[in-house]
Design an enzyme around this catalytic site. Structure first.
Site, PDB file in Angstrom:
ATOM      1  N   ASP A 197      -9.903   8.084   8.435  1.00  0.00           N
ATOM      2  CA  ASP A 197      -8.898   7.334   9.203  1.00  0.00           C
ATOM      3  C   ASP A 197      -8.270   8.229  10.261  1.00  0.00           C
ATOM      4  O   ASP A 197      -8.478   9.444  10.273  1.00  0.00           O
ATOM      5  CB  ASP A 197      -7.807   6.756   8.284  1.00  0.00           C
ATOM      6  CG  ASP A 197      -7.267   7.781   7.286  1.00  0.00           C
ATOM      7  OD1 ASP A 197      -7.001   8.929   7.690  1.00  0.00           O
ATOM      8  OD2 ASP A 197      -7.112   7.443   6.104  1.00  0.00           O
TER       9      ASP A 197
ATOM     10  N   ASP B 108       0.854   3.609  -2.839  1.00  0.00           N
ATOM     11  CA  ASP B 108       0.744   2.146  -2.924  1.00  0.00           C
ATOM     12  C   ASP B 108      -0.685   1.702  -3.256  1.00  0.00           C
ATOM     13  O   ASP B 108      -1.017   0.529  -3.171  1.00  0.00           O
ATOM     14  CB  ASP B 108       1.234   1.481  -1.624  1.00  0.00           C
ATOM     15  CG  ASP B 108       0.367   1.813  -0.419  1.00  0.00           C
ATOM     16  OD1 ASP B 108      -0.601   2.603  -0.557  1.00  0.00           O
ATOM     17  OD2 ASP B 108       0.643   1.274   0.670  1.00  0.00           O
TER      18      ASP B 108
ATOM     19  N   HIS C  15      -3.529   2.686  -1.756  1.00  0.00           N
ATOM     20  CA  HIS C  15      -4.502   2.586  -0.670  1.00  0.00           C
ATOM     21  C   HIS C  15      -5.558   3.678  -0.733  1.00  0.00           C
ATOM     22  O   HIS C  15      -5.318   4.772  -1.236  1.00  0.00           O
ATOM     23  CB  HIS C  15      -3.823   2.560   0.714  1.00  0.00           C
ATOM     24  CG  HIS C  15      -3.193   3.836   1.163  1.00  0.00           C
ATOM     25  ND1 HIS C  15      -2.030   3.864   1.908  1.00  0.00           N
ATOM     26  CD2 HIS C  15      -3.540   5.128   0.998  1.00  0.00           C
ATOM     27  CE1 HIS C  15      -1.716   5.110   2.183  1.00  0.00           C
ATOM     28  NE2 HIS C  15      -2.613   5.905   1.637  1.00  0.00           N
TER      29      HIS C  15
ATOM     30  N   GLU D 116      -4.139  -0.690   3.323  1.00  0.00           N
ATOM     31  CA  GLU D 116      -2.888  -1.025   2.677  1.00  0.00           C
ATOM     32  C   GLU D 116      -3.025  -2.302   1.851  1.00  0.00           C
ATOM     33  O   GLU D 116      -4.030  -3.023   1.986  1.00  0.00           O
ATOM     34  CB  GLU D 116      -1.812  -1.192   3.759  1.00  0.00           C
ATOM     35  CG  GLU D 116      -1.562   0.062   4.590  1.00  0.00           C
ATOM     36  CD  GLU D 116      -0.833   1.166   3.807  1.00  0.00           C
ATOM     37  OE1 GLU D 116      -1.111   1.362   2.615  1.00  0.00           O
ATOM     38  OE2 GLU D 116       0.028   1.829   4.410  1.00  0.00           O
TER      39      GLU D 116
END
Ligand code: GLP
Length: 273
Positions: free
Chosen positions: A67, A136, A138, A143
């Site tokens: 990313d 979270d 990911h 997400e």
């Protein structure tokens, strides 16, 4: 999926680095996808040591960053190019032309994402996908509610992720770019092999959800349960809420393919190994 529990985060990184090195020796032109983040730093440190002390060769491998923040140029400190250069590339013999990351400054981001997917395809697909996990759940910047078949695309970051990554921006959450380009969950699942590294008590609950919970787009790492060849290397601290701990330890001690990794001390880098 296999989960391997190691005593601490350093040993987890060492085991992950040895698994990567083994793949690279077996296939010198390995195509690797690389995750950034604090968890991965000791892995890259070990890989650099394997290169320096043991001659691990990176000259034919190719890498793709998982990313990249949008609006950050490759020269900036928190770009993926900068991260990988600092932690790995400057220490090993990988040719710069073999290193790929999405361009977070591209004018046409949609086209940039399509180009990145095409480049991965043209390289023969990803052999080994290295992954960390966000608090979270990911992987990459996929997400919650990311489609489990998603491809490389733009994604808005959650406040949780922005907060988590603020420490890399001098502790100032307002400096964290709110959007990123990320390989999709589908892109990740297409890799021939996945290696997820999770360490630290802060990841205890999310690790249990990812590995033992239902497959859900709310925790995109849970999609790795669908992958036919996914290994998850963790430390004791992050493993605390795993229900299957005893079984995972039994696998490590009894399955033949793990025997060569039992003596974790012996995995440390050694001159001339
Ligand atoms: C970022 C990256 C992920 C990484 C995660 C965990 O959000 N996009 O690829 O896995 O952070 O980072 P850390 O290892 O610092 O906890």
């Amino acid at each position: 999926m296999e989960v391997i529990i190691t005593p601490d985060k350093n040993k987890a990184a060492l085991l992950a680095a040895r698994l990567i090195a083994k793949e690279l020796k077996a296939k010198p032109d390995l195509v690797m996808a690389l995750a950034a983040g604090l968890t991965m730093e000791p892995v890259y440190r070990y890989l650099a040591m394997f290169h320096r002390l043991e001659g691990l060769d990176f000259s034919q491998c190719r890498t793709f960053s998982l990313d990249e923040y949008i609006g950050i140029s490759p020269e900036q400190e928190n770009s993926s190019r900068h991260y990988f250069h600092k932690h790995l590339f400057q220490h090993v013999n990988i040719p710069p032309s073999h290193v790929h990351q999405p361009d977070g400054m591209a004018r046409d981001l949609k086209r940039e994402c399509e180009k990145y997917e095409a480049l991965i395809q043209a390289s023969g697909g990803i052999d080994l996908q290295l992954l960390g996990i966000g608090v979270d759940g990911h992987i990459g910047f996929n997400e919650p509610l990311s489609a489990l078949l998603s491809r490389t695309r733009e994604k808005a970051l959650t406040p949780t992720t922005i907060q988590q990554n603020a420490m890399l921006f001098g502790g100032d959450a307002s400096m964290v770019p709110p959007r990123a380009i990320t390989m999709g969950v589908g892109t990740i699942l297409d890799s021939r092999r996945c290696l997820l590294l999770v360490t630290g008590a802060a990841k205890t609950t999310i690790l249990a959800q990812a590995v033992e919970g239902p497959i859900t787009s709310m925790v995109t790492a849970s999609a790795l349960q669908l992958h036919p060849h996914c290994q998850v290397v963790v430390d004791d601290a992050s493993a605390a809420e795993l229900k299957g701990r005893d079984y995972y330890r039994w696998i490590f001690l009894n399955e033949a393919h793990w025997t060569e990794f039992h003596d974790l001390e012996a995995l440390e880098p050694r001159e001339g190994a």
